[in-house]
Design an enzyme around this catalytic site. Sequence first.
Site, PDB file in Angstrom:
ATOM      1  N   GLU A  96       0.826  -1.192   0.000  1.00  0.00           N
ATOM      2  CA  GLU A  96       0.000   0.000   0.000  1.00  0.00           C
ATOM      3  C   GLU A  96       0.865   1.249   0.000  1.00  0.00           C
ATOM      4  OE1 GLU A  96      -2.955  -0.316   3.037  1.00  0.00           O
ATOM      5  OE2 GLU A  96      -3.306  -2.431   2.563  1.00  0.00           O
ATOM      6  N   CYS A 109       3.760   8.190   1.229  1.00  0.00           N
ATOM      7  CA  CYS A 109       4.311   7.196   2.154  1.00  0.00           C
ATOM      8  C   CYS A 109       4.510   5.893   1.373  1.00  0.00           C
ATOM      9  CB  CYS A 109       3.322   7.021   3.301  1.00  0.00           C
ATOM     10  SG  CYS A 109       3.885   5.867   4.546  1.00  0.00           S
ATOM     11  N   CYS A 116       7.386  -7.412   6.961  1.00  0.00           N
ATOM     12  CA  CYS A 116       8.599  -6.954   7.666  1.00  0.00           C
ATOM     13  C   CYS A 116       9.025  -8.051   8.620  1.00  0.00           C
ATOM     14  CB  CYS A 116       8.324  -5.667   8.432  1.00  0.00           C
ATOM     15  SG  CYS A 116       9.790  -5.002   9.262  1.00  0.00           S
ATOM     16  N   CYS A 120       7.925  -5.654  15.397  1.00  0.00           N
ATOM     17  CA  CYS A 120       7.645  -4.725  16.491  1.00  0.00           C
ATOM     18  C   CYS A 120       6.225  -5.028  17.005  1.00  0.00           C
ATOM     19  CB  CYS A 120       7.727  -3.273  16.012  1.00  0.00           C
ATOM     20  SG  CYS A 120       9.359  -2.873  15.360  1.00  0.00           S
ATOM     21  N   CYS A 123       2.974  -3.084  15.624  1.00  0.00           N
ATOM     22  CA  CYS A 123       2.885  -2.792  14.189  1.00  0.00           C
ATOM     23  C   CYS A 123       2.195  -3.941  13.457  1.00  0.00           C
ATOM     24  CB  CYS A 123       4.293  -2.579  13.632  1.00  0.00           C
ATOM     25  SG  CYS A 123       4.310  -2.411  11.832  1.00  0.00           S
ATOM     26  N   CYS A 345      -1.084   5.110   9.888  1.00  0.00           N
ATOM     27  CA  CYS A 345       0.167   4.426  10.212  1.00  0.00           C
ATOM     28  C   CYS A 345      -0.106   3.080  10.847  1.00  0.00           C
ATOM     29  CB  CYS A 345       0.944   5.211  11.269  1.00  0.00           C
ATOM     30  SG  CYS A 345       1.731   6.629  10.643  1.00  0.00           S
TER      31      CYS A 345
HETATM   32  N1  SAH Z   1      10.259   0.008   9.383  1.00  0.00           N
HETATM   33  C1  SAH Z   1      10.419   1.396   9.421  1.00  0.00           C
HETATM   34  C2  SAH Z   1       9.485   2.157   8.515  1.00  0.00           C
HETATM   35  C3  SAH Z   1       8.066   1.672   8.473  1.00  0.00           C
HETATM   36  S1  SAH Z   1       7.139   1.826   9.973  1.00  0.00           S
HETATM   37  C4  SAH Z   1      10.309   1.912  10.846  1.00  0.00           C
HETATM   38  O1  SAH Z   1       9.929   1.154  11.729  1.00  0.00           O
HETATM   39  O2  SAH Z   1      10.658   3.061  11.059  1.00  0.00           O
HETATM   40  C5  SAH Z   1       6.778   3.555   9.935  1.00  0.00           C
HETATM   41  C6  SAH Z   1       6.216   4.103  11.233  1.00  0.00           C
HETATM   42  O3  SAH Z   1       4.882   3.638  11.472  1.00  0.00           O
HETATM   43  C7  SAH Z   1       7.046   3.720  12.431  1.00  0.00           C
HETATM   44  O4  SAH Z   1       7.532   4.833  13.125  1.00  0.00           O
HETATM   45  C8  SAH Z   1       6.072   2.960  13.274  1.00  0.00           C
HETATM   46  O5  SAH Z   1       6.262   3.227  14.594  1.00  0.00           O
HETATM   47  C9  SAH Z   1       4.729   3.487  12.855  1.00  0.00           C
HETATM   48  N2  SAH Z   1       3.679   2.535  13.250  1.00  0.00           N
HETATM   49  C10 SAH Z   1       3.686   1.213  13.040  1.00  0.00           C
HETATM   50  N3  SAH Z   1       2.563   0.667  13.565  1.00  0.00           N
HETATM   51  C11 SAH Z   1       1.857   1.649  14.121  1.00  0.00           C
HETATM   52  C12 SAH Z   1       0.600   1.707  14.799  1.00  0.00           C
HETATM   53  N4  SAH Z   1      -0.133   0.611  15.003  1.00  0.00           N
HETATM   54  N5  SAH Z   1       0.168   2.904  15.217  1.00  0.00           N
HETATM   55  C13 SAH Z   1       0.894   4.016  14.990  1.00  0.00           C
HETATM   56  N6  SAH Z   1       2.083   4.020  14.363  1.00  0.00           N
HETATM   57  C14 SAH Z   1       2.565   2.863  13.925  1.00  0.00           C
HETATM   58 FE1  SF4 Z   2       8.900  -3.395  10.640  1.00  0.00          FE
HETATM   59 FE2  SF4 Z   2       6.666  -2.323  11.589  1.00  0.00          FE
HETATM   60 FE3  SF4 Z   2       8.826  -2.483  13.141  1.00  0.00          FE
HETATM   61 FE4  SF4 Z   2       8.796  -0.737  11.066  1.00  0.00          FE
HETATM   62  S1  SF4 Z   2       7.491  -0.675  12.885  1.00  0.00           S
HETATM   63  S2  SF4 Z   2      10.462  -2.171  11.663  1.00  0.00           S
HETATM   64  S3  SF4 Z   2       7.569  -1.926   9.590  1.00  0.00           S
HETATM   65  S4  SF4 Z   2       7.665  -4.224  12.320  1.00  0.00           S
END
Ligand code: SAH
Ligand code: SF4
Length: 370
Positions: A96, A109, A116, A120, A123, A345
């Site tokens: 997306e 974006c 991934c 995390c 996420c 996000c």
């Molecule tokens: N992997 C990279 C880039 C993609 S994630 C990274 O982690 O930086 C991009 C952003 O989306 C990250 O800062 C992450 O914290 C945020 N993000 C992921 N899941 C989220 C959620 N459920 N609510 C709000 N922000 C989120």
């Molecule tokens: Fe991967 Fe999501 Fe962590 Fe970014 S925030 S490194 S996309 S698992």
Amino acid sequence: MTSPTEKTNLLGLPKAKLEAFFESLGEKRFRATQLLQWMHQRGVDDFDQMTNVSKPLREKLKEVAEVRGPEVIFDETSKDGTRKWVMRMDNGNSVETVLIPDGERGTLCVSSQIGCSLDCTFCSTGKRGFNRNLTAAEIIGQVWVARKAFMPFEPGADRPITNVVMMGMGEPLLNFDNVVDAMNLMMEDLAYGISKRRVTLSTSGVVPALDQLGEVTDVSLAISLHAPNDELRNQLVPLNKKYPIAELLAATRRYLDRLPDKRKATIEYTVIEGVNDQPEHARQLSKVLKGLPCKINLIPFNPFPESDFRRPKLTATRRFQTILNEAGYITTIRTTRGDDIDAACGQLVGRVEDRTRRSQRYIQVQQVTP
Ligand code: SAH
Ligand code: SF4
């Protein structure tokens, strides 16, 4: 880069590689300039429309090359103007891409991987596991599709895409070469001409790759910190066990120090109710970031079905922000955009066929631990 039966997709080649491609065909390097302009500035993918390229060369190109962008399977604009595309990539998986208009600014974006591997806990992309890296053509292809959607440009109209953030699905530093090639095309005057200050790579902290990045580019940096101490960050961002906060922030500083201009890193902090949103966390954060040129972006957690985490109250996020502001940090709260089309996000899931089977494991874990 291809097997003899496969055609080279010219879309993903930055200028130097495109010049080398033409040289390998026994052609002049300036052909690269023509092709870059046709593909990226005019959105043309049909060699026959490239009228300043001679007919014999067009025929030759058709045999060995192609200009192939991702297939758009969903394109919708939210009530607030946020536009989301779902694009199908070669093995049937989709990613997306979201465009967030904000006054004169339009921020795209972009995703770097299908899924991934870093998992995390907050996420949704991480929860679906990892499938594969996107190619450079698939990464720049997202910008190509978005830009094409606004063609032809009205004379004097605002440019639809002024900024790109590598904040979609995936960890860009784990797909290093393809991400660097795609970012070079974003900044290339003959392609998208976006300023290096307005191309931002977001990373959860792959420290060695961050040092390498400083050797090859000078884009802006966003660091996904999310916690002010290692104990908490180990839980939220498992990669922290390998590269703890002090190492990550030292690498961030090294990166900033190498830049030819003065620039701040963006520190991203996803605020999760009852987990990392207490005043004590804000005070710790202000200490940990001391001396680092940065601004802080607070992102209220966006809930998704497989997660028990909750979005914080706005008052708690504001209180957190005030503490940081009073400590002298420029701190913004990211407003959620595109809620009605799941473009916020962490909701950029796409349909991922998980090679690691993490989603299945996760569902099983959820079932045994209610
Ligand atoms: N992997 C990279 C880039 C993609 S994630 C990274 O982690 O930086 C991009 C952003 O989306 C990250 O800062 C992450 O914290 C945020 N993000 C992921 N899941 C989220 C959620 N459920 N609510 C709000 N922000 C989120
Ligand atoms: Fe991967 Fe999501 Fe962590 Fe970014 S925030 S490194 S996309 S698992």
